[in-house]
Design a protein around this motif. Sequence first.
Motif, PDB file in Angstrom:
ATOM      1  N   LYS A 219       0.756  11.364   3.679  1.00 19.07           N
ATOM      2  CA  LYS A 219       0.899  10.801   2.474  1.00 19.07           C
ATOM      3  C   LYS A 219       2.310  10.748   2.218  1.00 19.07           C
ATOM      4  N   ILE A 220       3.007  12.061   2.424  1.00 17.04           N
ATOM      5  CA  ILE A 220       4.724  12.070   2.411  1.00 17.04           C
ATOM      6  C   ILE A 220       5.287  11.368   3.235  1.00 17.04           C
ATOM      7  N   SER A 221       4.830  11.108   4.459  1.00 18.44           N
ATOM      8  CA  SER A 221       5.445  10.252   5.588  1.00 18.44           C
ATOM      9  C   SER A 221       5.538   8.969   5.054  1.00 18.44           C
ATOM     10  N   VAL A 222       4.505   8.286   4.525  1.00 21.46           N
ATOM     11  CA  VAL A 222       4.742   7.060   3.982  1.00 21.46           C
ATOM     12  C   VAL A 222       5.482   6.812   2.920  1.00 21.46           C
ATOM     13  N   ASP A 223       5.518   7.709   1.923  1.00 18.87           N
ATOM     14  CA  ASP A 223       6.522   7.827   0.860  1.00 18.87           C
ATOM     15  C   ASP A 223       8.051   7.677   1.177  1.00 18.87           C
ATOM     16  N   ALA A 340      -0.554   5.602  -9.127  1.00 20.67           N
ATOM     17  CA  ALA A 340      -0.776   4.396  -8.679  1.00 20.67           C
ATOM     18  C   ALA A 340       0.056   4.406  -7.264  1.00 20.67           C
ATOM     19  N   ASN A 341       0.796   5.162  -7.133  1.00 20.30           N
ATOM     20  CA  ASN A 341       1.356   5.396  -5.778  1.00 20.30           C
ATOM     21  C   ASN A 341       0.412   6.232  -4.743  1.00 20.30           C
ATOM     22  N   GLU A 342      -0.191   7.045  -5.422  1.00 19.42           N
ATOM     23  CA  GLU A 342      -1.019   7.783  -4.419  1.00 19.42           C
ATOM     24  C   GLU A 342      -2.282   7.094  -4.157  1.00 19.42           C
ATOM     25  N   ALA A 354      -1.468  -4.141   2.642  1.00 14.61           N
ATOM     26  CA  ALA A 354      -0.305  -4.245   3.502  1.00 14.61           C
ATOM     27  C   ALA A 354       1.009  -3.174   3.009  1.00 14.61           C
ATOM     28  N   PHE A 355       1.947  -3.052   3.690  1.00 10.45           N
ATOM     29  CA  PHE A 355       2.882  -2.257   3.333  1.00 10.45           C
ATOM     30  C   PHE A 355       3.677  -2.565   2.064  1.00 10.45           C
ATOM     31  N   TYR A 356       4.167  -3.640   1.861  1.00  9.71           N
ATOM     32  CA  TYR A 356       4.680  -4.175   0.622  1.00  9.71           C
ATOM     33  C   TYR A 356       3.728  -4.243  -0.590  1.00  9.71           C
ATOM     34  N   ASP A 357       2.455  -4.128  -0.259  1.00  9.04           N
ATOM     35  CA  ASP A 357       1.557  -3.834  -1.309  1.00  9.04           C
ATOM     36  C   ASP A 357       1.667  -2.641  -2.110  1.00  9.04           C
ATOM     37  N   ILE A 358       2.201  -1.753  -1.343  1.00  7.16           N
ATOM     38  CA  ILE A 358       2.379  -0.494  -2.046  1.00  7.16           C
ATOM     39  C   ILE A 358       3.244  -0.721  -3.405  1.00  7.16           C
ATOM     40  N   PRO A 359       4.563  -1.104  -3.234  1.00  7.80           N
ATOM     41  CA  PRO A 359       5.264  -1.398  -4.527  1.00  7.80           C
ATOM     42  C   PRO A 359       4.636  -2.448  -5.429  1.00  7.80           C
ATOM     43  N   ARG A 360       3.933  -3.512  -4.939  1.00  9.17           N
ATOM     44  CA  ARG A 360       3.298  -4.402  -5.734  1.00  9.17           C
ATOM     45  C   ARG A 360       2.267  -3.622  -6.809  1.00  9.17           C
ATOM     46  N   VAL A 361       1.189  -2.932  -5.903  1.00  6.05           N
ATOM     47  CA  VAL A 361       0.288  -2.150  -6.931  1.00  6.05           C
ATOM     48  C   VAL A 361       1.048  -1.498  -7.796  1.00  6.05           C
ATOM     49  N   VAL A 362       2.093  -0.464  -7.409  1.00  7.66           N
ATOM     50  CA  VAL A 362       2.655   0.147  -8.372  1.00  7.66           C
ATOM     51  C   VAL A 362       3.330  -0.418  -9.557  1.00  7.66           C
ATOM     52  N   GLU A 363       4.113  -1.422  -9.396  1.00  5.82           N
ATOM     53  CA  GLU A 363       4.683  -2.305 -10.399  1.00  5.82           C
ATOM     54  C   GLU A 363       3.634  -2.754 -11.353  1.00  5.82           C
ATOM     55  N   ALA A 364       2.594  -3.486 -10.635  1.00  5.08           N
ATOM     56  CA  ALA A 364       1.549  -4.030 -11.553  1.00  5.08           C
ATOM     57  C   ALA A 364       0.962  -2.865 -12.601  1.00  5.08           C
ATOM     58  N   ARG A 390      -5.203   5.317 -11.953  1.00  3.61           N
ATOM     59  CA  ARG A 390      -5.696   5.487 -10.533  1.00  3.61           C
ATOM     60  C   ARG A 390      -6.675   4.125 -10.506  1.00  3.61           C
ATOM     61  N   ASP A 391      -7.612   4.237 -11.742  1.00  4.88           N
ATOM     62  CA  ASP A 391      -8.611   3.210 -11.656  1.00  4.88           C
ATOM     63  C   ASP A 391      -7.937   1.703 -11.818  1.00  4.88           C
ATOM     64  N   ALA A 392      -6.878   1.434 -12.574  1.00  6.50           N
ATOM     65  CA  ALA A 392      -6.277   0.090 -12.501  1.00  6.50           C
ATOM     66  C   ALA A 392      -5.611  -0.252 -11.154  1.00  6.50           C
ATOM     67  N   ALA A 393      -4.930   0.882 -10.340  1.00  6.92           N
ATOM     68  CA  ALA A 393      -4.285   0.874  -8.959  1.00  6.92           C
ATOM     69  C   ALA A 393      -5.330   0.409  -7.983  1.00  6.92           C
ATOM     70  N   ASP A 394      -6.594   0.977  -8.279  1.00  8.67           N
ATOM     71  CA  ASP A 394      -7.586   0.806  -7.114  1.00  8.67           C
ATOM     72  C   ASP A 394      -8.281  -0.835  -7.432  1.00  8.67           C
ATOM     73  N   ALA A 395      -8.435  -1.144  -8.654  1.00  2.00           N
ATOM     74  CA  ALA A 395      -8.760  -2.442  -8.862  1.00  2.00           C
ATOM     75  C   ALA A 395      -7.829  -3.568  -8.344  1.00  2.00           C
ATOM     76  N   LEU A 396      -6.680  -3.265  -8.267  1.00  2.00           N
ATOM     77  CA  LEU A 396      -5.599  -4.131  -7.828  1.00  2.00           C
ATOM     78  C   LEU A 396      -5.748  -4.109  -6.214  1.00  2.00           C
ATOM     79  N   CYS A 397      -5.843  -2.800  -5.712  1.00  2.00           N
ATOM     80  CA  CYS A 397      -6.157  -2.808  -4.306  1.00  2.00           C
ATOM     81  C   CYS A 397      -7.114  -3.278  -3.663  1.00  2.00           C
TER      82      CYS A 397
END
Length: 402
Positions: A219-223, A340-342, A354-364, A390-397
């Motif tokens: 997790k921290i490596s991806v962060d 959201a990041n977790e 995808a990799f750039y979906d991480i900031p997309r999910v967090v931002e949304a 977490r629920d909102a981020a999971d729905a976006l994912c």
Amino acid sequence: MTAYDLSQTLSRRLTVLGSTGSIGVSTLSVVAHARATYGADAMPLEALTAQSNVEVLAAQAREYRPRRAVIGRPELLGKLKDLLDGTGIEVTSGKEAVIEAARMPAEVVMVAIVGAAALPPALAAVRRGATLALANKECVVAAGELFRRTLDGSRATVIPVDSEHNAAFQVLDFAQGHAIEKVTLTASGGPFREWTRERMESVTPEQAVAHPNWSMGAKISVDSATLMNKGLELIEAHFLFALPAEKLDVIVHPQSAVHCLVSYADGSVLAHLSAPDMRTPIAHALAWPRRITSPSQRLDLAALGRLTFENPDRTRFPCLALAEACLRSGGLSPTILNAANEVAVEAFLNRRIAFYDIPRVVEATLAADGSNRAEAEDLEAVLAVDRRARDAADALCRKLAA
Ligand code: NAD
Ligand code: MG
């Protein structure tokens, strides 16, 4: 008695929460080194906890002899019992059992669980006045105000283990707080420091966890690859050291030799250097206010040759900018950012996004909920906001994966 008597330091009992992870294993290697150097009874263990790696936990328990071993997942209790049969080590399981382990009377508690899951046990250790060697940053980001308030109302001490914060703790002149102009955290820049945005669009989890300098959990490596880690660390520094956003800064330093720089009103800059080896801040935190020997690599500046510094690129690494915005806006936004990041990092590691979906999910997720400037009053309120995000981020994912 020797000239430098460590007997009191080394007789303190230690609990390791998250003993099977990267920091947990390094912590036990510092304990092993201390026992080999100072005597087999150094750093007696109270409890070890892990979430699911029951074999490693049992092997650690047999070697380090804690009073209790705790496995987070209840279905693994029988297996742990079998593996530790005849050792006399107590065995428990479940979320509550991890919190209970934090309540056991160890003078020092290493908090090495990953994610906001560390929050309830960390608060339990704070409330009973333990010394926390705090590696986990998500609990401070998710519940900064609550964490600070609980700490201020307790006899507990927090010694940061996160390398930049441990470095800051060592060079911050706490008695001259008014004279601190700036605290600068260094970032290695991660594996994609020199990659174009186009190239980064398609990076795999394997590429993202292959950090150039540090060996860490997934997790921290991806962060670190997204620079969210540095953003979380700015928020962590804000709450741990009571520093406003304007006094916190980040600089990219690919050699990871300098970990933090503190600038004072008279123009002095105090920096902390060490090899990029977590066993150094771990040993510092476990022995504070004394110092013990650690098995870590030593810094060899001549071998490094040069130390370089550059500004971070917030366009290629939008997670840093998102975290900085949350640091400035405060309220519940860091809680939402972290949750959201977790979720997004987990989905990336499972190849669902995808990799750039991480900031997309967090931002949304932040856009839907993050304008909330209220503070969470208690743990239940923080956990409710965390769960909703977490629920909102999971729905976006799920939408992105579809
Ligand atoms: P890791 O994934 O290697 O280990 C995590 C540990 O937590 C494991 O022992 C696991 O069993 C336990 N765990 C996982 N989920 C849990 C849950 N829900 N409840 C209870 N226990 C659970 O992680 P790591 O890299 O060792 O990082 C641990 C923490 O330290 C993180 O917060 C990270 O940001 C911080 N940190 C790590 C490093 C590093 O070099 N690894 C450096 C600085 C800070
Ligand atoms: Mg760090």
